[in-house]
Design a protein around this motif. Structure first.
Motif, PDB file in Angstrom:
ATOM      1  N   LEU A  43       0.831  -1.215   0.000  1.00 49.33           N
ATOM      2  CA  LEU A  43       0.000   0.000   0.000  1.00 49.33           C
ATOM      3  C   LEU A  43       0.861   1.259   0.000  1.00 49.33           C
ATOM      4  O   LEU A  43       0.535   2.242  -0.665  1.00 49.33           O
ATOM      5  N   VAL A  44       1.958   1.206   0.745  1.00 52.74           N
ATOM      6  CA  VAL A  44       2.891   2.338   0.758  1.00 52.74           C
ATOM      7  C   VAL A  44       3.442   2.572  -0.644  1.00 52.74           C
ATOM      8  O   VAL A  44       3.532   3.719  -1.112  1.00 52.74           O
ATOM      9  N   ALA A  45       3.804   1.489  -1.332  1.00 53.45           N
ATOM     10  CA  ALA A  45       4.315   1.608  -2.706  1.00 53.45           C
ATOM     11  C   ALA A  45       3.261   2.198  -3.632  1.00 53.45           C
ATOM     12  O   ALA A  45       3.588   2.979  -4.531  1.00 53.45           O
ATOM     13  N   ALA A  46       2.005   1.834  -3.421  1.00 50.75           N
ATOM     14  CA  ALA A  46       0.921   2.381  -4.242  1.00 50.75           C
ATOM     15  C   ALA A  46       0.798   3.896  -4.036  1.00 50.75           C
ATOM     16  O   ALA A  46       0.626   4.652  -4.997  1.00 50.75           O
ATOM     17  N   VAL A  47       0.919   4.326  -2.783  1.00 47.69           N
ATOM     18  CA  VAL A  47       0.858   5.764  -2.480  1.00 47.69           C
ATOM     19  C   VAL A  47       2.051   6.484  -3.105  1.00 47.69           C
ATOM     20  O   VAL A  47       1.901   7.556  -3.710  1.00 47.69           O
ATOM     21  N   VAL A  48       3.238   5.900  -2.964  1.00 46.07           N
ATOM     22  CA  VAL A  48       4.449   6.500  -3.537  1.00 46.07           C
ATOM     23  C   VAL A  48       4.323   6.606  -5.051  1.00 46.07           C
ATOM     24  O   VAL A  48       4.683   7.634  -5.652  1.00 46.07           O
ATOM     25  N   PHE A  49       3.800   5.565  -5.685  1.00 47.46           N
ATOM     26  CA  PHE A  49       3.613   5.576  -7.136  1.00 47.46           C
ATOM     27  C   PHE A  49       2.669   6.705  -7.558  1.00 47.46           C
ATOM     28  O   PHE A  49       2.956   7.450  -8.510  1.00 47.46           O
ATOM     29  N   CYS A  50       1.561   6.856  -6.846  1.00 44.37           N
ATOM     30  CA  CYS A  50       0.600   7.932  -7.171  1.00 44.37           C
ATOM     31  C   CYS A  50       1.233   9.304  -6.983  1.00 44.37           C
ATOM     32  O   CYS A  50       1.019  10.209  -7.806  1.00 44.37           O
ATOM     33  N   LEU A  51       2.027   9.458  -5.926  1.00 44.14           N
ATOM     34  CA  LEU A  51       2.685  10.745  -5.680  1.00 44.14           C
ATOM     35  C   LEU A  51       3.708  11.063  -6.773  1.00 44.14           C
ATOM     36  O   LEU A  51       3.793  12.208  -7.243  1.00 44.14           O
ATOM     37  N   LYS A 119      10.083  -3.485   3.922  1.00 44.69           N
ATOM     38  CA  LYS A 119       9.919  -4.771   3.252  1.00 44.69           C
ATOM     39  C   LYS A 119       9.348  -4.531   1.855  1.00 44.69           C
ATOM     40  O   LYS A 119       8.553  -3.609   1.649  1.00 44.69           O
ATOM     41  N   PRO A 120       9.736  -5.370   0.887  1.00 44.88           N
ATOM     42  CA  PRO A 120       9.138  -5.217  -0.449  1.00 44.88           C
ATOM     43  C   PRO A 120       7.773  -5.880  -0.487  1.00 44.88           C
ATOM     44  O   PRO A 120       7.610  -7.016  -0.046  1.00 44.88           O
ATOM     45  N   GLY A 121       6.774  -5.165  -1.019  1.00 43.92           N
ATOM     46  CA  GLY A 121       5.468  -5.796  -1.157  1.00 43.92           C
ATOM     47  C   GLY A 121       5.544  -7.041  -2.014  1.00 43.92           C
ATOM     48  O   GLY A 121       4.757  -7.979  -1.849  1.00 43.92           O
ATOM     49  N   THR A 122       6.514  -7.065  -2.911  1.00 46.19           N
ATOM     50  CA  THR A 122       6.709  -8.213  -3.802  1.00 46.19           C
ATOM     51  C   THR A 122       7.450  -9.352  -3.117  1.00 46.19           C
ATOM     52  O   THR A 122       7.781 -10.346  -3.753  1.00 46.19           O
ATOM     53  N   GLY A 123       7.739  -9.214  -1.822  1.00 42.66           N
ATOM     54  CA  GLY A 123       8.434 -10.269  -1.084  1.00 42.66           C
ATOM     55  C   GLY A 123       7.504 -11.296  -0.475  1.00 42.66           C
ATOM     56  O   GLY A 123       7.950 -12.189   0.243  1.00 42.66           O
ATOM     57  N   ALA A 124       6.203 -11.186  -0.737  1.00 43.09           N
ATOM     58  CA  ALA A 124       5.215 -12.153  -0.249  1.00 43.09           C
ATOM     59  C   ALA A 124       4.483 -12.753  -1.439  1.00 43.09           C
ATOM     60  O   ALA A 124       4.092 -12.043  -2.364  1.00 43.09           O
ATOM     61  N   ILE A 125       4.291 -14.056  -1.400  1.00 43.20           N
ATOM     62  CA  ILE A 125       3.679 -14.756  -2.530  1.00 43.20           C
ATOM     63  C   ILE A 125       2.244 -14.293  -2.754  1.00 43.20           C
ATOM     64  O   ILE A 125       1.763 -14.244  -3.894  1.00 43.20           O
ATOM     65  N   GLY A 126       1.546 -13.899  -1.682  1.00 42.49           N
ATOM     66  CA  GLY A 126       0.180 -13.414  -1.835  1.00 42.49           C
ATOM     67  C   GLY A 126       0.114 -12.134  -2.649  1.00 42.49           C
ATOM     68  O   GLY A 126      -0.787 -11.951  -3.482  1.00 42.49           O
ATOM     69  N   CYS A 127       1.084 -11.246  -2.427  1.00 46.48           N
ATOM     70  CA  CYS A 127       1.112  -9.971  -3.151  1.00 46.48           C
ATOM     71  C   CYS A 127       1.486 -10.173  -4.615  1.00 46.48           C
ATOM     72  O   CYS A 127       0.875  -9.578  -5.508  1.00 46.48           O
ATOM     73  N   THR A 128       2.481 -11.013  -4.867  1.00 46.98           N
ATOM     74  CA  THR A 128       2.868 -11.270  -6.264  1.00 46.98           C
ATOM     75  C   THR A 128       1.778 -12.048  -6.989  1.00 46.98           C
ATOM     76  O   THR A 128       1.580 -11.872  -8.193  1.00 46.98           O
ATOM     77  N   ALA A 129       1.049 -12.897  -6.251  1.00 51.44           N
ATOM     78  CA  ALA A 129      -0.063 -13.630  -6.863  1.00 51.44           C
ATOM     79  C   ALA A 129      -1.172 -12.663  -7.272  1.00 51.44           C
ATOM     80  O   ALA A 129      -1.807 -12.842  -8.328  1.00 51.44           O
ATOM     81  N   ALA A 130      -1.409 -11.632  -6.459  1.00 54.60           N
ATOM     82  CA  ALA A 130      -2.429 -10.638  -6.804  1.00 54.60           C
ATOM     83  C   ALA A 130      -2.032  -9.871  -8.066  1.00 54.60           C
ATOM     84  O   ALA A 130      -2.868  -9.617  -8.944  1.00 54.60           O
ATOM     85  N   LEU A 131      -0.745  -9.515  -8.176  1.00 54.12           N
ATOM     86  CA  LEU A 131      -0.257  -8.836  -9.372  1.00 54.12           C
ATOM     87  C   LEU A 131      -0.378  -9.742 -10.600  1.00 54.12           C
ATOM     88  O   LEU A 131      -0.783  -9.297 -11.680  1.00 54.12           O
ATOM     89  N   ALA A 132      -0.018 -11.008 -10.425  1.00 53.47           N
ATOM     90  CA  ALA A 132      -0.103 -11.960 -11.539  1.00 53.47           C
ATOM     91  C   ALA A 132      -1.550 -12.179 -11.955  1.00 53.47           C
ATOM     92  O   ALA A 132      -1.847 -12.343 -13.145  1.00 53.47           O
ATOM     93  N   LEU A 133      -2.468 -12.174 -10.989  1.00 50.03           N
ATOM     94  CA  LEU A 133      -3.877 -12.353 -11.303  1.00 50.03           C
ATOM     95  C   LEU A 133      -4.405 -11.165 -12.122  1.00 50.03           C
ATOM     96  O   LEU A 133      -5.186 -11.350 -13.063  1.00 50.03           O
ATOM     97  N   CYS A 134      -3.964  -9.963 -11.751  1.00 52.94           N
ATOM     98  CA  CYS A 134      -4.344  -8.773 -12.535  1.00 52.94           C
ATOM     99  C   CYS A 134      -3.858  -8.899 -13.970  1.00 52.94           C
ATOM    100  O   CYS A 134      -4.595  -8.588 -14.920  1.00 52.94           O
ATOM    101  N   SER A 135      -2.620  -9.358 -14.134  1.00 52.67           N
ATOM    102  CA  SER A 135      -2.061  -9.559 -15.470  1.00 52.67           C
ATOM    103  C   SER A 135      -2.856 -10.612 -16.238  1.00 52.67           C
ATOM    104  O   SER A 135      -3.201 -10.421 -17.417  1.00 52.67           O
ATOM    105  N   PHE A 136      -3.182 -11.719 -15.579  1.00 59.93           N
ATOM    106  CA  PHE A 136      -3.923 -12.811 -16.200  1.00 59.93           C
ATOM    107  C   PHE A 136      -5.303 -12.354 -16.661  1.00 59.93           C
ATOM    108  O   PHE A 136      -5.707 -12.603 -17.808  1.00 59.93           O
ATOM    109  N   VAL A 137      -6.029 -11.681 -15.777  1.00 60.11           N
ATOM    110  CA  VAL A 137      -7.369 -11.196 -16.112  1.00 60.11           C
ATOM    111  C   VAL A 137      -7.302 -10.218 -17.279  1.00 60.11           C
ATOM    112  O   VAL A 137      -8.150 -10.250 -18.181  1.00 60.11           O
ATOM    113  N   TYR A 138      -6.261  -9.388 -17.294  1.00 64.33           N
ATOM    114  CA  TYR A 138      -6.145  -8.377 -18.344  1.00 64.33           C
ATOM    115  C   TYR A 138      -5.943  -9.012 -19.710  1.00 64.33           C
ATOM    116  O   TYR A 138      -6.670  -8.682 -20.660  1.00 64.33           O
TER     117      TYR A 138
END
Length: 269
Positions: A43-51, A119-138
């Motif tokens: 979530l912090v990375a998402a805020v940083v990205f938007c900023l 910590k990197p948000g990408t350091g947890a399999i749940g977070c990377t799975a969510a990103l991969a799911l977004c890619s898959f659905v797209y």
């Protein structure tokens, strides 16, 4: 050699504590329904990205000025030419916002994980799975949009293959399609998690060898602390390598997504 023996006796317990430190832990609530440390930094990375994008758009002029604007401009040009145009092809404009967001978000997550205490948000399999799911659905959505829902799934079996071989090939293609988000998630997670464990291990070794000297200044303890110089030097090298890995993994994830989009929209698909 007692101090050196003490260092190695503490090593197994210290390694276990290090690995536990990188395991998912709840920040709020419990581990199942609460906010974990990796979700928090995601979530912090998402805020940083938007900023970053908000500041970039505000400062953007006809001729870019400043290190920040030029840096973001370089990333945008890189994703435009090497990923969107280079892989997707003529229809790159419709996919560019998604691909740029994917690349920037993953890269920012990876870089945040390199800051001590974070910590990197990408350091947890749940977070990377969510990103991969977004890619898959797209890319599945884009494929269905281009060929129609039934047309897309039917086209997974190549034309000209006779029954029952075409059914067998279709099952293999569907299985391959399902594996794509799994491999995307695991690749990103393993690279980021393993890299931070390696960095943590060398930092831990440096701390353990220096600890006796900090507790008591003696000649023996000073000799015991000498390997810490080597551990710190290696740690610095690995840190630089991890900065490169942060970029490479964002690039690999994004370009594979672009490849899957191109395949999904291909006329011969």
């Amino acid at each position: 050699m007692a101090p050196l023996g003490d260092v190695f006796s503490k090593l197994p317990e210290a390694i276990n504590e290090l690995v536990a430190e990188f395991s998912s832990a709840p920040v709020a609530g419990d581990l199942n329904t609460g906010l974990t440390q990796y979700s928090f930094w995601l979530l912090v990375a998402a805020v940083v990205f938007c900023l970053i994008m908000a500041v970039f758009v505000k400062r953007l002029t006809l001729v870019p000025h400043g290190l920040f604007v030029n840096g973001v401009e370089y990333v945008i040009d890189y994703v435009t030419n090497d990923v969107a145009k280079g892989v997707v092809g003529e229809q790159w404009r419709r996919h560019f916002p998604f691909l740029l967001t994917l690349f920037m978000f993953i890269f920012i997550n990876n870089v945040i994980g390199l800051i001590p205490g974070m910590k990197p948000g990408t350091g947890a399999i749940g977070c990377t799975a969510a990103l991969a799911l977004c890619s898959f659905v797209y890319f599945v959505y884009r494929g269905c949009q281009k060929h129609g829902f039934f047309g897309y799934w039917k086209s997974l079996a190549p034309a000209g293959v006779m029954f029952p071989m075409n059914v067998f090939v279709w099952v293999i293609e569907v299985f391959s399609l399902i594996l794509r988000p799994i491999t995307l998630a695991i690749r990103l997670f393993c690279n980021m998690f393993a890299g931070h464990i390696v960095m943590g291990s060398f930092a831990l070794m440096a701390a353990l060898f220096t600890e006796p000297l900090l507790e008591q200044l003696t000649a023996m303890n000073a000799v015991t602390a000498l390997p810490s110089v080597a551990w710190l030097a290696i740690l610095l090298i690995i840190y630089v390598v991890e900065m490169i890995v942060a970029f490479v993994q964002a690039y690999v994830f994004t370009i594979l997504t672009a490849v899957y989009i191109q395949i999904a929209e291909a006329d011969e698909h």
